[in-house]
Design an enzyme around this catalytic site. Sequence first.
Site, PDB file in Angstrom:
ATOM      1  CG  HIS A  78     -13.964 -20.741   6.386  1.00  0.00           C
ATOM      2  ND1 HIS A  78     -13.909 -19.650   5.768  1.00  0.00           N
ATOM      3  CD2 HIS A  78     -15.232 -20.587   6.821  1.00  0.00           C
ATOM      4  CE1 HIS A  78     -14.569 -18.841   5.524  1.00  0.00           C
ATOM      5  NE2 HIS A  78     -15.829 -19.300   6.259  1.00  0.00           N
ATOM      6  CD  GLU A  79     -17.694 -22.650   8.841  1.00  0.00           C
ATOM      7  OE1 GLU A  79     -18.141 -21.750   9.362  1.00  0.00           O
ATOM      8  OE2 GLU A  79     -17.930 -22.424   7.484  1.00  0.00           O
TER       9      GLU A  79
ATOM     10  CG  HIS B   3     -16.405 -17.859  10.492  1.00  0.00           C
ATOM     11  ND1 HIS B   3     -16.437 -16.488  10.094  1.00  0.00           N
ATOM     12  CD2 HIS B   3     -16.893 -18.609   9.511  1.00  0.00           C
ATOM     13  CE1 HIS B   3     -16.654 -16.310   8.884  1.00  0.00           C
ATOM     14  NE2 HIS B   3     -16.903 -17.852   8.377  1.00  0.00           N
TER      15      HIS B   3
ATOM     16  CD  GLU C  56     -17.912 -16.202   5.015  1.00  0.00           C
ATOM     17  OE1 GLU C  56     -17.034 -17.101   5.088  1.00  0.00           O
ATOM     18  OE2 GLU C  56     -18.866 -16.445   5.808  1.00  0.00           O
TER      19      GLU C  56
END
Length: 304
Positions: free
Chosen positions: A131-132, A135, A200
């Site tokens: 997930h990071e 980003h 998100e």
Amino acid sequence: MSGYFKTALLMAVMTALFMTAGELIGGATGAVIALVIAAVMNVMTWWGSDRAVLSMTGARLVTEQSAPDFVRMVNRLADGAGLPRPAVYIIDSDQPNAFATGRDPANAAVAASTGLLQRLSAEEVAAVMAHELAHIKNRDTLIMTITATMAGAIGMLGNFAFFFGGNRDRPGGVLTSLLVMIFAPMAAAIVQMAISRSREYEADRIGAEICGQPMWLASALRKIDHFAKGIDNRQAEANPALAHMFIINPLHAHARDALFSTHPSTENRIRALMAMAGPQARPQQPPSPFADPPGRTNIPRVRR
């Protein structure tokens, strides 16, 4: 829309809002001063945002020698996503959480708390770091840092209007200053929160693709949300402007899609991931390529 275009558009919108507040407070001179301040802040944010964020959270750099399993996991995920390998940091905090920072994929860092590494399974940690990395891939890290910086500056202008009274020579000068004090920070907060929430969902989607298992991320989000409501994150509490950078709000806020919430509802995010996994999603997932050897349940061997 490319990451660079989104960043430029955001900088333009926040700078325009900053100049408008400056003009309402100090007329044309106030607008020019605000423009100069905004330009300086944007340059400083571009070049130094990652170091500032990492310093404020007390994150420490780790390597394959000090945290071999964790660093190798991040490297494998980055390689699989076609990204440069980011610098890897650990935050000494019992609250499970994580964030990414950096102005572009070539100058990026990911950070996870000791609580995340100790309380989640190997698969769940892999999903969080994916997930990071999402980003980073989307260049969200720069966008959100710029937003937070400009929102803070606009709030500063509101305080300036309160203490100095703004442009008293124009009709309604005092009233205008009062309105700037109230509504300028509110407008900046709305932009900040709206962007934070939308990013998100997209990072969840891309992160699930990177790790290959949406349900790993769904499980991780549920656990982090549970622990974040009961365990203090002293670094985030001391710097609440950074809350939007974490995967789950670290400030004990209720997780719901309210106007000023920094994060979407965790349950909404989990539902989206379950829909992505499809009807075949099950609580038990296939063995992970990032799993620990038999007999171990957590990833890191962190040497101090």
